[in-house]
Motif scaffolding. Structure first.
Motif, PDB file in Angstrom:
ATOM      1  N   GLU A   1       0.834  -1.215   0.000  1.00  0.00           N
ATOM      2  CA  GLU A   1       0.000   0.000   0.000  1.00  0.00           C
ATOM      3  C   GLU A   1       0.861   1.253   0.000  1.00  0.00           C
ATOM      4  N   PHE A   2       1.918   1.194   0.776  1.00  0.00           N
ATOM      5  CA  PHE A   2       2.842   2.326   0.840  1.00  0.00           C
ATOM      6  C   PHE A   2       3.431   2.623  -0.541  1.00  0.00           C
ATOM      7  N   GLU A   3       3.898   1.565  -1.185  1.00  0.00           N
ATOM      8  CA  GLU A   3       4.488   1.700  -2.528  1.00  0.00           C
ATOM      9  C   GLU A   3       3.457   2.222  -3.533  1.00  0.00           C
ATOM     10  N   GLU A   4       2.269   1.644  -3.479  1.00  0.00           N
ATOM     11  CA  GLU A   4       1.234   2.020  -4.443  1.00  0.00           C
ATOM     12  C   GLU A   4       0.855   3.494  -4.290  1.00  0.00           C
ATOM     13  N   ASN A   5       0.822   3.967  -3.045  1.00  0.00           N
ATOM     14  CA  ASN A   5       0.522   5.381  -2.824  1.00  0.00           C
ATOM     15  C   ASN A   5       1.599   6.283  -3.411  1.00  0.00           C
ATOM     16  N   LEU A   6       2.855   5.910  -3.199  1.00  0.00           N
ATOM     17  CA  LEU A   6       3.948   6.708  -3.766  1.00  0.00           C
ATOM     18  C   LEU A   6       3.859   6.746  -5.289  1.00  0.00           C
ATOM     19  N   MET A   7       3.556   5.585  -5.877  1.00  0.00           N
ATOM     20  CA  MET A   7       3.463   5.520  -7.342  1.00  0.00           C
ATOM     21  C   MET A   7       2.308   6.384  -7.853  1.00  0.00           C
ATOM     22  N   LYS A   8       1.203   6.315  -7.123  1.00  0.00           N
ATOM     23  CA  LYS A   8       0.023   7.098  -7.493  1.00  0.00           C
ATOM     24  C   LYS A   8       0.352   8.583  -7.450  1.00  0.00           C
ATOM     25  N   GLU A   9       0.939   9.008  -6.335  1.00  0.00           N
ATOM     26  CA  GLU A   9       1.271  10.429  -6.164  1.00  0.00           C
ATOM     27  C   GLU A   9       2.222  10.916  -7.249  1.00  0.00           C
ATOM     28  N   ALA A  10       3.123  10.031  -7.658  1.00  0.00           N
ATOM     29  CA  ALA A  10       4.113  10.424  -8.658  1.00  0.00           C
ATOM     30  C   ALA A  10       3.576  10.293 -10.087  1.00  0.00           C
TER      31      ALA A  10
ATOM     32  N   GLU B   1       3.231   5.524 -14.590  1.00  0.00           N
ATOM     33  CA  GLU B   1       2.349   4.988 -15.638  1.00  0.00           C
ATOM     34  C   GLU B   1       2.055   3.497 -15.524  1.00  0.00           C
ATOM     35  N   GLN B   2       3.003   2.746 -14.986  1.00  0.00           N
ATOM     36  CA  GLN B   2       2.788   1.293 -14.917  1.00  0.00           C
ATOM     37  C   GLN B   2       2.204   0.842 -13.577  1.00  0.00           C
ATOM     38  N   LEU B   3       1.486   1.750 -12.945  1.00  0.00           N
ATOM     39  CA  LEU B   3       0.916   1.439 -11.633  1.00  0.00           C
ATOM     40  C   LEU B   3       0.046   0.184 -11.660  1.00  0.00           C
ATOM     41  N   LEU B   4      -0.796   0.094 -12.669  1.00  0.00           N
ATOM     42  CA  LEU B   4      -1.746  -1.014 -12.718  1.00  0.00           C
ATOM     43  C   LEU B   4      -1.045  -2.377 -12.772  1.00  0.00           C
ATOM     44  N   GLU B   5      -0.057  -2.496 -13.652  1.00  0.00           N
ATOM     45  CA  GLU B   5       0.690  -3.763 -13.748  1.00  0.00           C
ATOM     46  C   GLU B   5       1.332  -4.110 -12.410  1.00  0.00           C
ATOM     47  N   HIS B   6       1.844  -3.053 -11.774  1.00  0.00           N
ATOM     48  CA  HIS B   6       2.524  -3.270 -10.502  1.00  0.00           C
ATOM     49  C   HIS B   6       1.532  -3.757  -9.437  1.00  0.00           C
ATOM     50  N   GLU B   7       0.370  -3.117  -9.422  1.00  0.00           N
ATOM     51  CA  GLU B   7      -0.657  -3.518  -8.454  1.00  0.00           C
ATOM     52  C   GLU B   7      -1.101  -4.959  -8.675  1.00  0.00           C
ATOM     53  N   VAL B   8      -1.163  -5.356  -9.938  1.00  0.00           N
ATOM     54  CA  VAL B   8      -1.566  -6.734 -10.248  1.00  0.00           C
ATOM     55  C   VAL B   8      -0.557  -7.720  -9.651  1.00  0.00           C
ATOM     56  N   GLU B   9       0.726  -7.405  -9.808  1.00  0.00           N
ATOM     57  CA  GLU B   9       1.757  -8.286  -9.229  1.00  0.00           C
ATOM     58  C   GLU B   9       1.615  -8.385  -7.714  1.00  0.00           C
TER      59      GLU B   9
ATOM     60  N   HIS C   1      13.274 -10.992  -6.695  1.00  0.00           N
ATOM     61  CA  HIS C   1      12.885 -10.863  -8.090  1.00  0.00           C
ATOM     62  C   HIS C   1      11.990  -9.634  -8.297  1.00  0.00           C
ATOM     63  N   HIS C   2      11.043  -9.455  -7.406  1.00  0.00           N
ATOM     64  CA  HIS C   2      10.120  -8.326  -7.523  1.00  0.00           C
ATOM     65  C   HIS C   2      10.853  -6.982  -7.368  1.00  0.00           C
ATOM     66  N   ILE C   3      11.760  -6.907  -6.426  1.00  0.00           N
ATOM     67  CA  ILE C   3      12.508  -5.657  -6.231  1.00  0.00           C
ATOM     68  C   ILE C   3      13.344  -5.346  -7.471  1.00  0.00           C
ATOM     69  N   LEU C   4      14.073  -6.340  -7.943  1.00  0.00           N
ATOM     70  CA  LEU C   4      15.003  -6.101  -9.049  1.00  0.00           C
ATOM     71  C   LEU C   4      14.300  -5.890 -10.387  1.00  0.00           C
ATOM     72  N   GLU C   5      13.186  -6.581 -10.580  1.00  0.00           N
ATOM     73  CA  GLU C   5      12.517  -6.515 -11.880  1.00  0.00           C
ATOM     74  C   GLU C   5      11.383  -5.490 -11.930  1.00  0.00           C
ATOM     75  N   THR C   6      10.671  -5.346 -10.825  1.00  0.00           N
ATOM     76  CA  THR C   6       9.444  -4.541 -10.862  1.00  0.00           C
ATOM     77  C   THR C   6       9.577  -3.236 -10.069  1.00  0.00           C
ATOM     78  N   ASP C   7      10.010  -3.334  -8.813  1.00  0.00           N
ATOM     79  CA  ASP C   7      10.140  -2.108  -8.021  1.00  0.00           C
ATOM     80  C   ASP C   7      11.128  -1.131  -8.676  1.00  0.00           C
ATOM     81  N   LYS C   8      12.184  -1.673  -9.233  1.00  0.00           N
ATOM     82  CA  LYS C   8      13.206  -0.821  -9.871  1.00  0.00           C
ATOM     83  C   LYS C   8      12.610   0.147 -10.895  1.00  0.00           C
TER      84      LYS C   8
END
Ligand SMILES: [Fe+2]
Ligand SMILES: [Fe+2]
Length: 138
Positions: free
Chosen positions: A63-72, A75-83, A122-129
């Protein structure tokens, strides 16, 4: 088996890095715990508790990450949320029957800690990055 924080997992966003480190620590602790597991003792309740706190903290972090992404305006928020939600569902699907019997509990925790760690790295290196530049620019 090495479940250790590695500096290449650092994103340079201190709040997020701290949370990721805490998650890695949870994996490590679970793994270390298996060394103390005694035969014939039933750890069912502790395992349930551990799973619950891993899930709680993971959801909080997502939730913390998703909020930061939303505020910023990432663009790929949706894919990230799905993961994220896919992973939470995986945690939800962990079957109580898989650690019901004391003789399977040690292996269950070993598998779990490895699975959590592998997913996380894997998620940090591939997606969070991917959100780092957008969030840092914001
Ligand atoms: Fe993350
Ligand atoms: Fe993420």
């Amino acid at each position: 088996m090495i479940l250790k924080w590695n500096n290449n997992m650092e994103l340079g966003i201190p709040s997020i890095d701290d949370q990721h480190k805490n998650l890695v620590e949870m994996c490590q602790k679970a793994f270390e715990w298996t060394k103390e597991i005694e035969e014939g003792v039933d750890y069912y309740d502790q395992i349930s508790q551990m799973l619950e706190s891993v899930k709680e903290y993971t959801i909080e972090h997502f939730e913390f990450e998703e909020n930061l992404m939303k505020e910023a305006g990432f663009e790929q928020l949706l894919e990230h949320e799905v993961e994220h939600s896919f992973f939470v569902k995986k945690l939800d699907r962990l079957n109580k029957r898989d650690y019901d019997e004391p003789q399977e509990q040690k292996q269950f925790i070993l598998n779990l800690s490895q699975f959590l760690f592998d997913w996380l790295v894997h998620h940090i290196l591939e997606t969070d990055k991917k959100y780092v530049d957008t969030i840092k620019r914001d």
